[in-house]
Write a protein that holds these residues in place. Sequence first.
Motif, mmCIF file in Angstrom:
data_model
loop_
_atom_site.group_PDB
_atom_site.id
_atom_site.type_symbol
_atom_site.label_atom_id
_atom_site.label_comp_id
_atom_site.label_asym_id
_atom_site.label_seq_id
_atom_site.Cartn_x
_atom_site.Cartn_y
_atom_site.Cartn_z
ATOM 1 N N TRP A 3 0.845 -1.065 0.013
ATOM 2 C CA TRP A 3 -0.077 -0.064 -0.097
ATOM 3 C C TRP A 3 0.843 1.294 0.051
ATOM 4 N N THR A 4 0.424 2.287 -0.798
ATOM 5 C CA THR A 4 1.289 3.354 -0.936
ATOM 6 C C THR A 4 0.726 4.594 -0.014
ATOM 7 N N GLN A 5 1.676 5.280 0.519
ATOM 8 C CA GLN A 5 1.113 6.354 1.728
ATOM 9 C C GLN A 5 0.566 7.237 0.905
ATOM 10 N N ILE A 6 -0.447 8.017 1.414
ATOM 11 C CA ILE A 6 -0.928 9.195 0.885
ATOM 12 C C ILE A 6 -0.802 10.312 1.950
ATOM 13 N N TYR A 7 -0.330 11.420 1.308
ATOM 14 C CA TYR A 7 -0.201 12.597 2.370
ATOM 15 C C TYR A 7 -1.057 13.593 2.391
ATOM 16 N N ASN A 8 -1.923 13.765 1.532
ATOM 17 C CA ASN A 8 -2.921 14.765 1.415
ATOM 18 C C ASN A 8 -4.319 14.100 1.224
ATOM 19 N N PRO A 9 -4.808 13.199 1.949
ATOM 20 C CA PRO A 9 -6.078 12.652 1.650
ATOM 21 C C PRO A 9 -7.318 13.734 1.594
ATOM 22 N N ALA A 10 -7.178 14.772 2.266
ATOM 23 C CA ALA A 10 -8.218 15.552 2.370
ATOM 24 C C ALA A 10 -8.314 16.631 1.013
ATOM 25 N N GLY A 11 -7.268 16.439 0.277
ATOM 26 C CA GLY A 11 -7.282 17.289 -0.746
ATOM 27 C C GLY A 11 -6.372 18.498 -0.696
ATOM 28 N N GLY A 12 -5.574 18.898 0.666
ATOM 29 C CA GLY A 12 -4.993 19.993 0.652
ATOM 30 C C GLY A 12 -4.054 19.760 1.973
ATOM 31 N N ALA A 13 -2.885 20.173 2.040
ATOM 32 C CA ALA A 13 -1.715 20.064 2.840
ATOM 33 C C ALA A 13 -2.257 20.284 4.236
ATOM 34 N N LEU A 14 -2.796 21.656 4.355
ATOM 35 C CA LEU A 14 -3.209 22.322 5.822
ATOM 36 C C LEU A 14 -4.330 21.482 6.204
ATOM 37 N N LEU A 15 -5.436 21.263 5.481
ATOM 38 C CA LEU A 15 -6.621 20.423 6.052
ATOM 39 C C LEU A 15 -6.187 18.765 6.283
ATOM 40 N N SER A 16 -5.410 18.514 5.397
ATOM 41 C CA SER A 16 -4.772 17.029 5.964
ATOM 42 C C SER A 16 -4.177 17.141 7.382
ATOM 43 N N ALA A 17 -3.350 18.303 7.481
ATOM 44 C CA ALA A 17 -2.697 18.146 8.431
ATOM 45 C C ALA A 17 -3.294 18.450 10.001
ATOM 46 N N LEU A 18 -4.630 19.138 9.591
ATOM 47 C CA LEU A 18 -5.391 19.185 10.824
ATOM 48 C C LEU A 18 -6.147 17.868 11.070
ATOM 49 N N LEU A 19 -6.486 16.960 10.380
ATOM 50 C CA LEU A 19 -7.049 15.861 10.368
ATOM 51 C C LEU A 19 -5.876 14.802 11.000
ATOM 52 N N ALA A 20 -4.721 14.885 10.602
ATOM 53 C CA ALA A 20 -3.543 14.045 11.237
ATOM 54 C C ALA A 20 -3.304 14.518 12.635
ATOM 55 N N GLY A 21 -3.531 15.725 12.866
ATOM 56 C CA GLY A 21 -3.222 15.938 14.323
ATOM 57 C C GLY A 21 -4.275 15.807 15.220
ATOM 58 N N ILE A 22 -5.532 15.172 14.985
ATOM 59 C CA ILE A 22 -6.661 14.962 15.711
ATOM 60 C C ILE A 22 -6.187 14.165 16.922
ATOM 61 N N PRO A 23 -5.379 12.897 16.754
ATOM 62 C CA PRO A 23 -5.125 12.174 17.823
ATOM 63 C C PRO A 23 -4.063 12.936 18.933
ATOM 64 N N LEU A 24 -3.287 13.963 18.097
ATOM 65 C CA LEU A 24 -2.470 14.390 19.065
ATOM 66 C C LEU A 24 -3.209 15.530 19.997
ATOM 67 N N PHE A 25 -4.318 16.355 19.234
ATOM 68 C CA PHE A 25 -5.150 17.242 19.905
ATOM 69 C C PHE A 25 -5.787 16.567 21.293
ATOM 70 N N ALA A 26 -6.273 15.259 20.797
ATOM 71 C CA ALA A 26 -7.176 14.651 21.758
ATOM 72 C C ALA A 26 -6.173 14.254 22.895
ATOM 73 N N LEU A 27 -5.000 13.673 22.590
ATOM 74 C CA LEU A 27 -3.891 13.545 23.762
ATOM 75 C C LEU A 27 -3.725 14.773 24.609
#
Length: 546
Positions: A3-27
């Motif tokens: 499986w090949t990694q996807i870095y911008n699944p939400a279509g934009g770097a900033l929005l994707s980063a916000l999604l990726a940060g959800i576990p850290l925000f929760a922590l």
Amino acid sequence: MAWTQIYNPAGGALLSALLAGIPLFALFYMLAVRRAKGHYAAATAVILSFLLAVLVWGMPVGTAFSSLIYGAAFGLFPIIWIVITAVWVYNMTVESGEFEHIKQSLARLTDDRRLQAIFIAFAFGSFIEGTAGFGTPVAITAAMLVGLGFQPLYAAGICLIANTAPVAFGAIGVPVIVAGQVSGFSDLTISQIVGRQLPFLSVIVPLWLCVVMCGFRRAMEVLPAIAVAGVSFAASQFLFSNFHGPTLPDIMSALITIVALVLLLRVWKPARIWRFAGESASVLEGAPPSAGVVLRAWGPYIILAVMVFLWGLPQFKNLLNAIPGAVITFAWPGLDGMVHKAAPILAAGKDPNYAAMFTFNWLSAGGTAILLAGFFSVPFMPGYSFGKAVACFGRTAVQLRFPILTIAMILGLAYLMNYSGMSSTLGIAFTLTGSLFPLFSPLLGWLGVFLTGSDTSSNALFCGMQRSTAEVVGMDPQLAVAANSSGGVTGKMISPQSISVATAATNLVGQEGNLFRFTLGHSVAMTLFICVLTYLQSGVLHWMLP
């Protein structure tokens, strides 16, 4: 099928980063706001990251689960192995009564809590960081300070803050060496640049510790000791990192600082002894213990220091690993070869395969050195026996059951975010800063250490990206790589892994949130200092670089 990694699944770097940060925000929310127990906060972050990896990043369920277990296994070995053995050695010295002699020897040297913190948390902790790393210094020094009578929260927090200064050159320079390997630059050059950043922080850490404990005015009462410790360590760190390399700055700086402080206390004492509120003075009854008794009491830690130093030497480590059966390496099932990296993380011409090899080097692991040091110390403990030592080890493992669970989950979270591409998505967002990238470059290292608990892992994760991004925006790429390591050291004190180690050593299990709040402001302040310094060194202060 890979499986090949996807870095911008939400279509934009900033929005994707916000999604990726959800576990850290929760922590962050669970620890800082809810003050939840560490294993509850870790479990929440793990569940969220797993759902995001599968549902948003499209990672296969089996691959995601395998990466989670892979990280948890790394948490168990070598990290938890170090924590258990380090706390076990301390518990044995307490059970045998030898720690009372250690306390008395320190009280006769100085009964001032500020100076004890500088000696143990800063100087001795830096020596252990330089020889072993991976959480060992915090586990040992925090337990020692509690044994000396420090309030557990202060003991844990002070040791985490003190551990900032030596982290980049820990474990015989491994973080800087890895930074050089990943980036393709000389590790000596990276060492020289880090050695022209961290000494500015190292020189003020002893003052920082004292101000945290008693305020600025009372800290000034021990200014001679603060100055001697800070200048000795920072100057040694600069000299060894610039003229020798990354392997000895911590070890030599710590030894020089300890010697300098001992010599200082022969000719100077603070006018007023400072203790915690409500704490009575140490009662020193009778004649002081003989030099032989003091040496015997410190024996376990002397043996421990020698053992972890030997185990940290590459030549000795290679000798141990050459013994048949000493190293067991295997491809992690369901993960090795199942993930491929893609641009922009993958450098041109590099193998896209994201390997997953687990190495069980049971003999050369740092925890094994501490275990052997503990057993070697038993004959020197009056009235103690190997049977009592084994029983103590079992009790220590039970005592640490919740930190073990927390550390395993935190490492599982880090590996899941790495293999899913979520960590890289966060890193890519920093590349959007353009000409301001020098200001934000250390934050990548800070984020990496927060995620993994390791400056080495942070450098392995982001140093390649640091170089490529710096070359695009016109920043000195060697400075960017060094800033990743320098920025990472300030994230160590708030890493959930480090906090779990500290709470385990000080019997604060369940109070991870309180400790996180204790260290958060200090981490942010130190990180901002490194960010501004890096920005200036990329411009008006570029002459400072080699």
